[in-house]
Structures are given as structure tokens and as C-alpha cells.
Enzyme design. Structure first.
Site, PDB file in Angstrom:
ATOM      1  N   SER A  89      -2.303 -15.489  39.411  1.00  0.00           N
ATOM      2  CA  SER A  89      -2.265 -15.550  40.876  1.00  0.00           C
ATOM      3  C   SER A  89      -2.846 -16.870  41.357  1.00  0.00           C
ATOM      4  O   SER A  89      -3.730 -17.442  40.715  1.00  0.00           O
ATOM      5  CB  SER A  89      -3.068 -14.377  41.451  1.00  0.00           C
ATOM      6  OG  SER A  89      -3.348 -14.576  42.813  1.00  0.00           O
ATOM      7  N   TYR A 145      49.717 -12.632  40.343  1.00  0.00           N
ATOM      8  CA  TYR A 145      48.528 -13.451  40.550  1.00  0.00           C
ATOM      9  C   TYR A 145      48.346 -13.745  42.030  1.00  0.00           C
ATOM     10  O   TYR A 145      49.296 -14.017  42.764  1.00  0.00           O
ATOM     11  CB  TYR A 145      48.618 -14.776  39.773  1.00  0.00           C
ATOM     12  CG  TYR A 145      47.352 -15.602  39.903  1.00  0.00           C
ATOM     13  CD1 TYR A 145      46.258 -15.353  39.087  1.00  0.00           C
ATOM     14  CD2 TYR A 145      47.249 -16.598  40.871  1.00  0.00           C
ATOM     15  CE1 TYR A 145      45.085 -16.080  39.218  1.00  0.00           C
ATOM     16  CE2 TYR A 145      46.077 -17.338  41.011  1.00  0.00           C
ATOM     17  CZ  TYR A 145      45.005 -17.066  40.188  1.00  0.00           C
ATOM     18  OH  TYR A 145      43.837 -17.786  40.332  1.00  0.00           O
ATOM     19  N   GLN A 195      40.579 -16.031  41.572  1.00  0.00           N
ATOM     20  CA  GLN A 195      39.695 -17.123  41.181  1.00  0.00           C
ATOM     21  C   GLN A 195      38.229 -16.689  41.269  1.00  0.00           C
ATOM     22  O   GLN A 195      37.369 -17.235  40.569  1.00  0.00           O
ATOM     23  CB  GLN A 195      39.929 -18.338  42.086  1.00  0.00           C
ATOM     24  CG  GLN A 195      39.072 -19.551  41.749  1.00  0.00           C
ATOM     25  CD  GLN A 195      39.532 -20.779  42.507  1.00  0.00           C
ATOM     26  OE1 GLN A 195      40.601 -21.326  42.243  1.00  0.00           O
ATOM     27  NE2 GLN A 195      38.735 -21.206  43.481  1.00  0.00           N
ATOM     28  N   LYS A 252      35.655 -15.499  38.108  1.00  0.00           N
ATOM     29  CA  LYS A 252      34.909 -16.324  37.160  1.00  0.00           C
ATOM     30  C   LYS A 252      33.418 -16.373  37.456  1.00  0.00           C
ATOM     31  O   LYS A 252      32.582 -16.128  36.573  1.00  0.00           O
ATOM     32  CB  LYS A 252      35.494 -17.730  37.119  1.00  0.00           C
ATOM     33  CG  LYS A 252      36.905 -17.760  36.582  1.00  0.00           C
ATOM     34  CD  LYS A 252      37.543 -19.121  36.713  1.00  0.00           C
ATOM     35  CE  LYS A 252      39.031 -19.010  36.462  1.00  0.00           C
ATOM     36  NZ  LYS A 252      39.719 -18.136  37.451  1.00  0.00           N
ATOM     37  N   SER A 261      38.008 -25.142  41.775  1.00  0.00           N
ATOM     38  CA  SER A 261      37.167 -24.289  40.936  1.00  0.00           C
ATOM     39  C   SER A 261      36.540 -25.049  39.775  1.00  0.00           C
ATOM     40  O   SER A 261      35.839 -24.460  38.946  1.00  0.00           O
ATOM     41  CB  SER A 261      37.997 -23.121  40.377  1.00  0.00           C
ATOM     42  OG  SER A 261      39.065 -23.604  39.570  1.00  0.00           O
ATOM     43  N   GLU A 277       9.293  -7.940  35.983  1.00  0.00           N
ATOM     44  CA  GLU A 277       9.671  -7.815  37.385  1.00  0.00           C
ATOM     45  C   GLU A 277      10.967  -8.566  37.675  1.00  0.00           C
ATOM     46  O   GLU A 277      11.814  -8.107  38.451  1.00  0.00           O
ATOM     47  CB  GLU A 277       8.534  -8.315  38.274  1.00  0.00           C
ATOM     48  CG  GLU A 277       7.310  -7.399  38.232  1.00  0.00           C
ATOM     49  CD  GLU A 277       6.106  -7.972  38.958  1.00  0.00           C
ATOM     50  OE1 GLU A 277       6.217  -9.091  39.514  1.00  0.00           O
ATOM     51  OE2 GLU A 277       5.049  -7.311  38.962  1.00  0.00           O
ATOM     52  N   ASN A 309      48.834 -19.543  35.587  1.00  0.00           N
ATOM     53  CA  ASN A 309      48.487 -18.125  35.706  1.00  0.00           C
ATOM     54  C   ASN A 309      48.227 -17.483  34.346  1.00  0.00           C
ATOM     55  O   ASN A 309      47.240 -16.769  34.156  1.00  0.00           O
ATOM     56  CB  ASN A 309      49.598 -17.369  36.436  1.00  0.00           C
ATOM     57  CG  ASN A 309      49.735 -17.780  37.883  1.00  0.00           C
ATOM     58  OD1 ASN A 309      48.978 -18.610  38.375  1.00  0.00           O
ATOM     59  ND2 ASN A 309      50.711 -17.210  38.576  1.00  0.00           N
ATOM     60  N   THR A 315       7.247  13.683  32.628  1.00  0.00           N
ATOM     61  CA  THR A 315       8.342  14.062  33.508  1.00  0.00           C
ATOM     62  C   THR A 315       7.796  13.986  34.928  1.00  0.00           C
ATOM     63  O   THR A 315       6.622  14.306  35.157  1.00  0.00           O
ATOM     64  CB  THR A 315       8.858  15.493  33.227  1.00  0.00           C
ATOM     65  OG1 THR A 315       7.808  16.433  33.474  1.00  0.00           O
ATOM     66  CG2 THR A 315       9.350  15.632  31.794  1.00  0.00           C
ATOM     67  N   HIS A 316       8.625  13.534  35.861  1.00  0.00           N
ATOM     68  CA  HIS A 316       8.191  13.342  37.254  1.00  0.00           C
ATOM     69  C   HIS A 316       6.983  12.401  37.341  1.00  0.00           C
ATOM     70  O   HIS A 316       6.196  12.478  38.282  1.00  0.00           O
ATOM     71  CB  HIS A 316       7.837  14.681  37.911  1.00  0.00           C
ATOM     72  CG  HIS A 316       8.916  15.711  37.798  1.00  0.00           C
ATOM     73  ND1 HIS A 316      10.006  15.734  38.636  1.00  0.00           N
ATOM     74  CD2 HIS A 316       9.069  16.738  36.921  1.00  0.00           C
ATOM     75  CE1 HIS A 316      10.787  16.760  38.296  1.00  0.00           C
ATOM     76  NE2 HIS A 316      10.254  17.367  37.255  1.00  0.00           N
ATOM     77  N   LYS A 338      -5.998 -11.807  37.954  1.00  0.00           N
ATOM     78  CA  LYS A 338      -4.649 -11.263  37.812  1.00  0.00           C
ATOM     79  C   LYS A 338      -3.946 -11.757  36.542  1.00  0.00           C
ATOM     80  O   LYS A 338      -4.073 -12.910  36.148  1.00  0.00           O
ATOM     81  CB  LYS A 338      -3.789 -11.635  39.027  1.00  0.00           C
ATOM     82  CG  LYS A 338      -4.236 -11.014  40.336  1.00  0.00           C
ATOM     83  CD  LYS A 338      -4.110  -9.507  40.313  1.00  0.00           C
ATOM     84  CE  LYS A 338      -2.679  -9.045  40.290  1.00  0.00           C
ATOM     85  NZ  LYS A 338      -1.911  -9.456  41.481  1.00  0.00           N
TER      86      LYS A 338
END
Length: 462
Positions: free
Chosen positions: A277, A317, A322, A325, A23, A290, A110, A155-156, A283
Site C-alpha cells: 500500500s 461475409y 472483422q 479478431k 484492421s 484480484e 473472405n 458450504t455457504h 499491507k
């Protein structure tokens, strides 16, 4: 290369197993926490007479030198020593001799890794809180500058009622406030020092856990050695809190993506936070937003990695753990990166107030206020609702707004209408009249800003 457990085994570890088991490639980032914990442990061993005070002092000085050399880029960790704990111990022993071999007395990897992870997560929660606070300050500043910038609320995804951009930003500031509180709750709940739990059953040495706790700045020691080495609840809590935070950032990003499109054109991103672009010269893409939206799923994945990893393992343990992490590290790194780019992007973004106002003038977002006008004249709300619905239908047929109708046209629907209807349905009147706590009236948004600024001042981190 002989392993630290070599006495039990008659064969070298298979190379593929060695790589699979290792690790160090990712837990090397715990070097500072590992060395800090080891220095506190060594000081306790010397204080308790478990090892000689001279050896304890020698170990601490050796660890300080290793820390300085790591931060100076002078040390290369070896894959042969599996993890950060074994690497540090090996380097220490090479430098100070047999005294280095005494460091691991009354300790297991541990409880050592349990300590390192808690120290690391505590530090990172403070760092993430600072990033959120910076974003909240940017939201408050924008809100102050846009107390009367009228825009449609939705709304919506349909235009609904008039609000202000300042009011909108304070909605996200309140989301961030809850995110800070969740992180602080996680920090308070995990503030237990696990060192002294040993492999699972503590130790027969007369250690002083409370001394180590004080040295490392924990509020408490863990109450059970089995739980001390196997608890990763705080990792789940952290990634859950970060997942909610990322959900909020993703929603915010979705707003910006929509608002900077030509269909809305409510905001204009700074060139430094946009991309273009390869074939379309017109663009200007909101790639930052995003990517934030996309990376949200990544943090969700980290949360589910931890939940799935933990759900089937018995006490205490297990090597499965492991896997905590990389998931925790990735969630932390992703959140910090997103906040660090989103905050300046937002701060440099131009608010196109005229476009917001034009959009607010369409869509009959003052229809509720028109119904309220009739209700205040004595008409039951349901009757007022129907009357204004008929007015809206007429406007749609004739391509008009409510403000375009003549008083005579209003009166064909109800004699309750008078000249003051035009003031009642003016968008600024609609906004300013919503003085209820939480509403978009400028003085009320100012109060909301003060609440958030007070929260920020009380929760700022250095």
C-alpha cells in the site's frame, strides 16, 4: 494510394472511412498464418497449372523472404493497405513484380481471412492447453505434499466438514481437466479448411482443396462455401470455453484472496507475487488474484461481443465479422497472461498448516461424524442428527468443542456414547474414514492425483 478494388471506384476513399475500415493495427498478428496459407495456395496453383510453376515457386520464395523479414523486425505494415492480406500481397508484388499479382487467383479475402483465423486459433488452443497443463501439474504437486493437511471444507462459506488441502486442490485440478477437454473439443470441431470457398460461391478454377488441406494440416475441408466464409462458431466456442476457464480461475483466486487475509491466514503469498500500500505499511495485497478475478469479466465481454456481432448478420461475409479478431485476440491474451502469473504465484505460496488445523478444530465440522457414530450404534440417522444438534447447542452455550465434552455429558444425551466417540470425532479419523471414490481420505486423494497425472501425460503438448 490506389486500392486493390480501385477499378470500380471514381473517388479515393475518405480518410476517416479508411481509418475506420482498416484492421491492420490488430490483424497484423496473423502475418504468419497469412503467409503460410498463401504459400500452400501458391503451391496448389502451380501444381494445378492455374499459374506457371516457375511463378508459383517465385511467389513461395518471395513469401518466405517476407516472413523472415517480418520476424526480424525489418518490415513496417502500412495503414494504406487496410489489412494483413493486402499488406503482404503489396510487399510481395513490390519484390517479385507481376508474379505477385497472380497469388490471389482463385481466392478471396473472405476465405483467406477465414483460413488465417482458423490457423491462428488452432495454434493458440495448443498454447493455452500447455498453460493449463502446467497449472494442473502445480496443483498435483501441492496435493501430494498436503495429503494429510486437514482444513475446514465450507458450504455457504460456513465451516462444514473436514477435508484436506490436497483434496481441495484436486477439485480445481478436475475443473482444469474439463477446461482442457472443452478446448480439445473446440479444436476437433473446427478442423475444417475453408480456403477454396472464394468470396461465397467457390471458384471456376480447377483448384485442389484437399492438397491445400494436407499442406496446412487440417482434418477436413469445409462442406459448403457459404458456410466456409461466414462460420465463426469456433470463435464463439473458444471464447465460451475460455470464459468457463476464467470462471474457474476466478473462483480459485477468490479462495486465495480469502485465505491470505488475517481472518483466515491459511496461506502466505510470496513477496514476488504480492504488492503493498502507498500509505499502510502493514499491507500485503493479493493483486494477482484480484486482477484475475477482474479480468474474468473482460473475457465474458469478448464472448458477448462475438455472440452479439453474429446474431443478426445474413449469409455470407459481412464487414461486421472483422470485429471477431479483437475479441478473440483479447480473450486469448488475457487467459494466457492470467495462467502465466497464477501458476508461479501458487507454486511459491506457503501453506500455513497449523492455522488450517486450528480452524478445523472450531466450527463443529465433525458433527456429522458424531451423528454417523450414533447411527452405526443403531440409532436412526434423524434421531442421531437431533441428538448431536443438542450437543452442539450445549457446546455453543458453554464455549466448548465436541472434543471438550466429558463422557458423562455425552451420556446425558444418549447411552449409546462410549469412550470410542473421541476417536470417531478426531479430525484425522473423520478425514481418513472418507475413502469413498472422490473423498478426502489420503489414499483416495492419491488415486485422484494419479488420475489427473495420467490425463496430463496423455494431453501434454510440446
Amino acid at each position: 494510394m490506389a486500392k486493390l478494388w480501385a477499378g470500380r471506384f471514381g473517388k479515393e476513399t475518405d480518410l476517416e472511412v479508411n481509418d475506420f475500415n482498416s484492421s491492420i493495427s490488430f490483424d497484423c498478428r496473423l502475418y504468419k498464418e497469412d503467409i503460410t496459407g498463401s504459400m500452400a495456395h501458391a503451391a496448389m496453383l502451380g501444381k494445378q497449372g492455374i499459374i506457371a510453376k516457375e511463378e508459383s515457386d517465385k511467389i513461395i520464395e518471395g513469401l518466405k523472404g517476407i516472413l523472415a523479414d517480418i520476424e526480424a523486425g525489418k518490415i513496417h505494415f502500412s495503414q494504406d493497405y487496410e489489412d494483413i492480406h493486402m499488406n503482404v500481397e503489396q510487399i510481395l508484388t513490390e519484390r517479385i513484380g507481376d508474379a505477385g499479382k497472380r497469388l490471389h487467383t482463385a481466392r478471396s479475402r473472405n476465405d483467406q481471412v477465414a483460413l488465417d483465423m482458423r490457423l491462428y486459433v488452432k495454434k493458440e488452443i495448443v498454447a493455452i492447453k500447455k498453460e493449463i497443463i502446467d497449472f494442473m501439474e502445480a496443483l498435483c504437486e501441492s496435493a501430494k505434499n498436503n495429503l494429510e493437511t486437514v482444513m475446514p471444507g465450507y458450504t455457504h462459506l460456513q465451516r462444514a466438514q473436514p477435508v484436506t488441502f490436497g483434496h481441495y486442490m484436486m477439485a480445481y485440478a478436475n475443473m482444469m481437466r474439463r477446461d482442457v477437454i472443452r478446448l480439445e473439443n473446440c479444436l476437433e470441431g473446427m478442423d475444417d479448411m475453408p480456403l477454396g470457398s472464394g468470396a461465397l460461391a467457390s471458384t471456376t478454377y480447377p483448384i485442389d482443396r484437399d492438397f491445400v488441406r494436407q499442406q496446412l494440416g487440417f482434418a477436413r475441408v469445409t462442406n459448403n462455401s457459404l458456410d466456409g466464409v461466414s462460420d465463426r462458431d469456433y470463435c464463439v466456442e473458444l471464447t465460451a470455453a475460455l470464459s468457463i476457464l476464467m470462471m474457474h480461475l476466478s473462483r480459485f483466486s477468490e479462495e486465495i484472496i480469502s485465505w491470505c487475509s488475517w481472518e483466515f491466514k491459511f496461506v502466505e503469498l510470496d513477496d514476488a507475487f504480492s504488492t503493498g500500500s502507498s500509505i499502510m505499511p502493514q499491507k500485503k495485497n493479493p493483486d494477482v488474484c484480484e486482477l484475475v478475478r477482474g479480468k474474468t469479466g473482460r473475457v465474458y465481454g469478448d464472448l458477448f461481443t462475438l455472440l452479439t456481432m453474429l446474431k443478426g448478420i445474413p449469409l455470407a461475409y459481412n464487414k461486421d465479422m472483422q470485429e471477431d479478431k479483437e475479441a478473440v485476440f483479447d480473450a486469448i491474451d488475457t487467459v494466457k497472461q492470467c495462467l502465466r502469473v497464477l501458476t508461479p504465484m501458487f507454486s511459491t505460496m506457503q501453506i500455513l498448516k497449523d492455522n488450517m488445523k486450528k480452524a478445523a478444530l472450531k466450527g463443529f465440522i465433525n458433527a456429522t461424524d458424531c451423528a454417523d457414530y450414533l447411527t452405526k450404534k443403531g440409532m436412526p440417522f434423524r434421531d442421531a442428527y437431533k441428538t448431536v444438534g443438542q450437543l452442539v447447542a450445549q457446546c455453543v452455550r458453554e464455549d466448548k468443542s465436541l472434543a471438550d465434552l466429558t463422557l458423562e455429558e455425552y451420556k446425558t444425551h444418549s447411552d449409546a456414547f462410549e469412550n470410542d466417540v473421541y476417536e470417531a470425532i478426531d479430525l484425522k479419523t473423520c478425514v481418513r474414514g472418507r475413502k469413498v471414490i472422490g473423498g478426502p481420505a489420503p489414499e483416495e486423494v492419491t488415486r485422484q492425483i494419479l488420475v489427473i497425472e495420467k490425463f496430463v501425460s496423455e494431453h501434454e503438448t510440446v
